[in-house]
Design an enzyme around this catalytic site. Structure first.
Site, short mmCIF file in Angstrom:
data_model
loop_
_atom_site.label_atom_id
_atom_site.label_comp_id
_atom_site.label_asym_id
_atom_site.label_seq_id
_atom_site.Cartn_x
_atom_site.Cartn_y
_atom_site.Cartn_z
N GLU A 286 0.82 -1.22 0.00
CA GLU A 286 0.00 0.00 0.00
C GLU A 286 0.85 1.26 0.00
O GLU A 286 0.40 2.30 -0.44
CB GLU A 286 -0.93 0.01 1.23
CG GLU A 286 -2.27 -0.63 0.94
CD GLU A 286 -3.31 -0.46 2.05
OE1 GLU A 286 -4.34 -1.13 1.95
OE2 GLU A 286 -3.10 0.32 2.99
N HIS A 307 8.28 -26.69 -1.62
CA HIS A 307 7.59 -27.78 -2.33
C HIS A 307 6.43 -27.27 -3.15
O HIS A 307 5.58 -28.05 -3.60
CB HIS A 307 7.14 -28.84 -1.32
CG HIS A 307 8.30 -29.46 -0.60
ND1 HIS A 307 8.84 -30.68 -0.96
CD2 HIS A 307 9.07 -28.99 0.41
CE1 HIS A 307 9.87 -30.95 -0.17
NE2 HIS A 307 10.04 -29.94 0.66
N LYS A 421 -14.00 0.16 -3.81
CA LYS A 421 -15.06 0.53 -2.86
C LYS A 421 -16.15 1.31 -3.58
O LYS A 421 -17.34 1.05 -3.40
CB LYS A 421 -14.49 1.42 -1.74
CG LYS A 421 -13.71 0.68 -0.70
CD LYS A 421 -13.41 1.63 0.46
CE LYS A 421 -12.32 1.09 1.34
NZ LYS A 421 -11.78 2.08 2.26
#
Ligand code: PA5
Length: 445
Positions: A286, A307, A421
């Site tokens: 951010e 792995h 948003k």
């Protein structure tokens, strides 16, 4: 000192001369930060927070934590992003990723309001059945949808269980000092409140009440955590790259970025560091990822991910470098048993501590990845103590801020987070978003 940078596995890619060549820019960025002359300079409260914090509130956090410990079996922390990652990281790092399942005299702690999943919230409600519950709603703005929805749900639960009066003793709100709606709502309803300082952004807020209350409820010593941050603050304030590992880290990662390494992988060999890696990803993602710039922050837990992602890191597109959190002292010792049949041919390891094996896995991987042209910065961290956690938090916050200024971005805003948003509100039919809704509907249908 809880942390030191080992550059042995990066020097093939970044020499001391390279570090010194970039040093003037690092000092300039550090100066911009400490003279508070850069963009986002109204969000620099975290710099002096380890010494300059509200002592009265700090004492109140400890008292509230003691009350919460007595009042409940389950403590629900409601928040998203910077309003939950730091607390969760600390509890897992210092205690355990399976803290809730361990025998202890502190409440189980669950985190809600960090997704919009009905199943996730329903599972938490099921966990609360037949248990005594307290909640801590954490939202600086007080208007973030995810925690606001979860808060409604848990407030209802508490009011049904304990009545309105009983519930108010069990609801704790951490929010903006005066401006936000959550502060007014909490005062009106008689909830105890704690403050997210105006000049501390969410992702820099773990050492405020945001992180400290849940951390204290978990039985972690928050004085020691602050001490770690205090010592790191002193250590990293000097403008001397050869004696300041934080600035050295900034120099190396920016040098690598300029030379095509666009991805930084934070790697740890300790599963307890997984949520710390999540906190770190938010901090750097951010803060740096804007204006078309920034190193993409990613993370792995080894040997688990050797792995899965190990193949790519060793051999795939050469776009990454690794920063390895080498936690030197494990919380536990576990001796590998002897097997008289030696079916797995591992008796050469019997009698050895598992951490010995973990360390050799790390050294083997460091050499392999470096051979595969992945530069590795190693951060030697003493242990998983609260002191080391506070120290690490400050190290990365300071590094992130300086690095953001080196990149030429404002490390303290997050304009990109708003885009989804806005669209979500429009699609949900929120008042004021009618035009955007019409436009989005056309694009969807
Ligand atoms: O770092 C940030 O600013 C964000 O991640 C916020 O912490 C997150 O969006 C939650 O915001 P709020 O605390 O206002 O609910």
């Amino acid at each position: 000192m809880a942390l030191s940078l080992n550059s042995k596995f990066v020097e093939k890619f970044v020499s001391d001369k390279d570090i010194l060549s970039i040093a003037p820019e690092i000092y300039e960025a550090q100066k911009t930060l400490v003279t508070k002359s850069g963009e986002g300079n109204d969000f620099l409260g975290w710099i002096d927070l380890p010494i300059d914090y509200d002592k009265e509130e700090f004492a109140r956090i400890k008292l509230a934590a003691e009350r919460i410990k007595k009042l409940c079996d389950v403590f629900i922390v409601i928040g998203i992003g910077g309003s939950y990652l730091g607390a969760r990281a600390a509890i897992e790092f210092v205690k355990s990723p399976v803290y809730n399942s361990l025998k202890k005299d502190t409440p189980d702690i669950y985190f809600a309001g960090n997704s919009i999943s009905a199943s996730a919230l329903s599972d938490l409600l099921r966990i609360c059945e037949g248990k005594d519950v307290c909640i801590n709603v954490v939202s600086k703005s007080g208007t973030t949808t995810e925690p606001a929805v979860a808060f409604r749900v848990f407030r209802n639960l508490l009011e049904e269980k304990y009545g309105k009066e009983g519930a108010k003793e069990r609801i704790f709100a951490t929010t903006d000092k005066a401006k936000g709606t959550l502060k007014k709502f909490s005062d009106d309803n008689g909830y105890e409140t704690f403050v997210v300082p105006d000049d501390v952004g969410g992702r820099f807020s773990v050492l405020t009440a945001v992180g400290l209350l849940p951390i204290a409820v978990a039985g972690i010593d928050i004085d020691k955590m602050m001490k770690g941050a205090q010592d790191a603050r002193l250590k990293y304030s000097i403008a001397d790259i050869e004696n300041n590992d934080c600035l050295k880290y900034v120099a190396i990662r920016n040098y690598l970025y300029r030379n095509g390494k666009n991805v930084e992988i934070l790697a740890s060999y300790e599963p307890a560091a997984q949520m710390f890696c999540e906190w770190w990803k938010q901090l750097f993602g951010e803060s740096e990822g804007k204006d078309g710039k920034g190193i993409y922050p990613s993370s792995v837990i080894f040997s688990t991910d050797l792995h899965s992602l190990g193949q790519y890191i060793q051999d795939g597109t050469r776009l990454m470098f690794e920063t390895v959190l080498n936690i030197q002292k494990a919380n536990d010792e576990l001796i590998i048993p002897f097997d008289p049949d030696n079916v797995d041919k591992l008796n050469f390891l019997s009698g050895k501590d598992l951490e010995f094996v973990n360390n050799k896995a790390m050294l083997g991987t460091l050499i392999a990845h470096t051979d595969g042209n992945v530069p590795n910065i190693v951060l030697d961290v003493d242990d998983r103590s609260e002191y080391s956690f506070g120290y690490l938090v400050y190290f990365f916050e300071y590094a992130c801020a300086v690095s953001g200024y080196v990149l030429g971005v404002n490390p303290f805003n997050q304009p990109g987070v708003e885009s989804y948003k806005k669209n979500m509100f429009a699609l949900l039919g929120k008042e004021g978003y009618e035009d955007l809704k019409a436009e989005l509907d056309k694009r969807i249908n």
